[in-house]
Design an enzyme around this catalytic site. Structure first.
Site, PDB file in Angstrom:
ATOM      1  N   LYS A  52      31.086 -30.848  57.112  1.00 45.52           N
ATOM      2  CA  LYS A  52      30.135 -31.875  58.205  1.00 45.52           C
ATOM      3  C   LYS A  52      28.897 -31.799  58.221  1.00 45.52           C
ATOM      4  O   LYS A  52      27.777 -31.385  58.197  1.00 45.52           O
ATOM      5  CB  LYS A  52      30.616 -32.412  59.899  1.00 45.52           C
ATOM      6  CG  LYS A  52      32.191 -33.163  59.772  1.00 45.52           C
ATOM      7  CD  LYS A  52      32.435 -32.865  60.847  1.00 45.52           C
ATOM      8  CE  LYS A  52      33.860 -33.565  60.870  1.00 45.52           C
ATOM      9  NZ  LYS A  52      34.205 -34.064  62.154  1.00 45.52           N
ATOM     10  N   GLN A  96      35.246 -30.700  67.769  1.00 49.61           N
ATOM     11  CA  GLN A  96      36.421 -31.485  66.833  1.00 49.61           C
ATOM     12  C   GLN A  96      37.852 -30.683  67.967  1.00 49.61           C
ATOM     13  O   GLN A  96      37.670 -29.673  68.166  1.00 49.61           O
ATOM     14  CB  GLN A  96      35.730 -29.694  65.663  1.00 49.61           C
ATOM     15  CG  GLN A  96      36.915 -29.754  64.763  1.00 49.61           C
ATOM     16  CD  GLN A  96      37.245 -31.286  63.706  1.00 49.61           C
ATOM     17  OE1 GLN A  96      35.410 -31.807  63.870  1.00 49.61           O
ATOM     18  NE2 GLN A  96      37.765 -32.008  62.528  1.00 49.61           N
ATOM     19  N   ASP A 119      31.395 -39.121  68.209  1.00 48.49           N
ATOM     20  CA  ASP A 119      32.170 -39.300  67.772  1.00 48.49           C
ATOM     21  C   ASP A 119      32.322 -40.561  68.377  1.00 48.49           C
ATOM     22  O   ASP A 119      34.140 -41.197  68.270  1.00 48.49           O
ATOM     23  CB  ASP A 119      32.713 -38.076  68.471  1.00 48.49           C
ATOM     24  CG  ASP A 119      33.302 -36.993  67.482  1.00 48.49           C
ATOM     25  OD1 ASP A 119      33.691 -37.243  66.520  1.00 48.49           O
ATOM     26  OD2 ASP A 119      33.504 -35.932  67.256  1.00 48.49           O
TER      27      ASP A 119
END
Ligand code: L34
Length: 294
Positions: A52, A96, A119
């Site tokens: 990412k 994460q 997200d």
């Protein structure tokens, strides 16, 4: 049978974003800034978060990687998120998953400001997605939709069987495919560990999305001739012949299933890279929204 090449499709998306960011910068506007929080030393999570950060660099986004020990207290993690919420320069925040046992996913997800929740995990954004309102769609399902769009795969009126009901893949996938969007309008069956006639349902599917995390679970005798197969699984299977000590395995028995289908995603190189591209698109939007608000 055609391979759905996620590396190629994600590259096309990243190239486009790169141009848009250059334009933003040329107009003297701030460029998108993603802040990623990585807790602990999970090898897979490190790989994904590094990918990412690398994608941000490639496109011209700013990125901040915040690493925390797996012993970090919930309170400190929530405080870190609060600081990022308050930082005007940060457009997108990503924590994460998975998180260590002692930290509640729900508390963390709820702490990220919905406007920065690239997200798409916050209840506000999940609610909007369900209602078909514009919002951040979780990166993996969004990436799959972008892949379907890239290859212009017809979904209207098709029967899609989604295997797995997780909050981050299966559940949102079922909502997007059944939605009224350009690549929606499917009839969706959402299967899970208590589904009794899974094989029969899969055999009726025009599209199968396998997202249950069991290597090789979808076998050739579960797949109809000409079906579209999307493999979300990415399990590290111990393999002493590899220098890493493992190989990546999808949820689909690729060798046997591939000859039967019209389209299939490989693992790796399928859904994974699309997840990254989708996150980049969300982060770009978070920043562009700010420019419009000013
Ligand atoms: N908060 N947690 C949060 N957001 C997410 O969107 C994720 N996800 C999932 C796990 N936890 C998360 C990811 O980022 C899965 N995921 C993810 C991201 C990237 C890749 C795979 C999963 C990926 O790049 N896969 C490569 C192979 C990488 C490797 O070598 O292991 C591929 O080609 O599939």
């Amino acid at each position: 049978m055609q391979i759905l090449n996620g590396r190629e499709a994600s590259q096309a998306i990243k190239d486009q974003l790169k141009l848009s960011v250059a334009q933003m910068a040329a107009q003297g506007k701030k460029v998108p800034h993603l802040a990623a929080i990585l807790v602990g030393n999970n090898g897979a999570s490190e790989t994904y978060v590094n990918a990412k950060v690398k994608a941000c660099e490639e496109i011209g986004f700013k990125s901040t990687l915040i690493r925390a020990e797996d012993t970090i207290s919930s309170l400190r993690l929530l405080d870190t998120i609060a600081q990022l919420n308050a930082d005007y320069d940060v457009d997108g925040i990503l924590v994460q998953l998975p998180l260590p046992q002692h930290i509640s996913d729900t508390e963390v997800i709820n702490a990220v400001h919905p406007d920065k929740d690239v997200d798409g995990f916050h209840p506000i954004n999940v609610g909007k997605m369900v209602l078909g309102q514009p919002t951040y769609v979780p990166a993996t399902p969004y990436g799959i939709m972008l892949l379907i769009e890239h290859y212009k795969i017809e979904t209207k009126g098709k029967h899609a069987v989604v295997v797995g009901r997780s909050n981050i893949v299966g559940r949102p996938m079922s909502i997007l495919l059944s939605g009224a969007g350009a690549y929606g309008n499917c009839t969706v069956t959402l299967c899970h560990s208590h589904t009794t006639n899974l094989k029969e349902l899969c055999l009726e599917a025009d599209i199968i999305v396998a997202a249950l995390g069991k290597p090789g679970f979808i076998k050739e005798d579960m797949v109809k001739e000409g079906a579209v197969i999307i493999d979300v699984g990415i399990t590290r299977v111990p393999d002493s012949s590899k220098k890493s000590g493992f190989r990546l395995s999808g949820d689909v028995d690729f060798e046997k299933v591939a000859p039967k289908c019209s389209y299939i995603t490989p693992v790796p190189g399928g859904v994974g890279p699309m997840t990254i591209a989708a996150l980049m698109k969300n982060t770009f939007r978070a920043c562009a929204a700010k420019h419009h608000d000013r």
